[in-house]
Design a protein around this motif. Structure first.
Motif, short mmCIF file in Angstrom:
data_model
loop_
_atom_site.label_atom_id
_atom_site.label_comp_id
_atom_site.label_asym_id
_atom_site.label_seq_id
_atom_site.Cartn_x
_atom_site.Cartn_y
_atom_site.Cartn_z
N UNK A 67 0.84 -1.21 0.00
CA UNK A 67 0.00 0.00 0.00
C UNK A 67 0.87 1.25 0.00
N UNK A 68 1.93 1.26 0.80
CA UNK A 68 2.84 2.40 0.87
C UNK A 68 3.50 2.65 -0.49
N UNK A 74 1.69 6.32 -7.06
CA UNK A 74 0.61 7.16 -7.60
C UNK A 74 0.98 8.63 -7.47
N UNK A 75 1.53 9.00 -6.34
CA UNK A 75 1.95 10.39 -6.16
C UNK A 75 3.05 10.79 -7.14
N UNK A 81 3.04 13.36 -14.42
CA UNK A 81 2.09 13.64 -15.50
C UNK A 81 1.75 15.12 -15.55
N UNK A 82 1.74 15.80 -14.40
CA UNK A 82 1.43 17.23 -14.37
C UNK A 82 2.58 18.05 -14.95
#
Length: 90
Positions: A67-68, A74-75, A81-82
């Motif tokens: 999960x970590x 994802x972050x 992507x930004x």
């Protein structure tokens, strides 16, 4: 008076516990031995319960790590992507 068979066995000795803990620290072999001790009917019930508890704790730790890593991934990819100018790929 009938005493159950599991209570007739001598307790697991300190030396056996030390060897068991050391064996579980060996990366792949330790995990396999925990599974063997947890499911083997000939293993002392105390050692089998300990092996089951160790497997549960390792599974919880593994899930927390996954999960970590997913949250960090994802972050990272959201931030990446930004920052990319997608018009360059036309």
């Amino acid at each position: 008076m009938n005493i159950p068979e599991e209570f007739k066995k001598p307790p697991v000795t300190l030396g056996d516990w030390i060897i068991s803990v050391i064996v579980t620290k060996i990366p792949l072999i330790g995990f396999i031995m925990l599974i063997v001790w947890a499911v083997d009917k000939n293993t002392d019930p105390n050692k089998a319960n300990w092996a089951k508890a160790e497997l549960i704790v390792k599974l919880i730790g593994f899930l927390i790590v996954i999960i970590f890593i997913a949250i960090i991934g994802i972050g990272f990819f959201t931030n990446f992507a930004d920052q990319v100018d997608w018009s360059d790929f036309d």
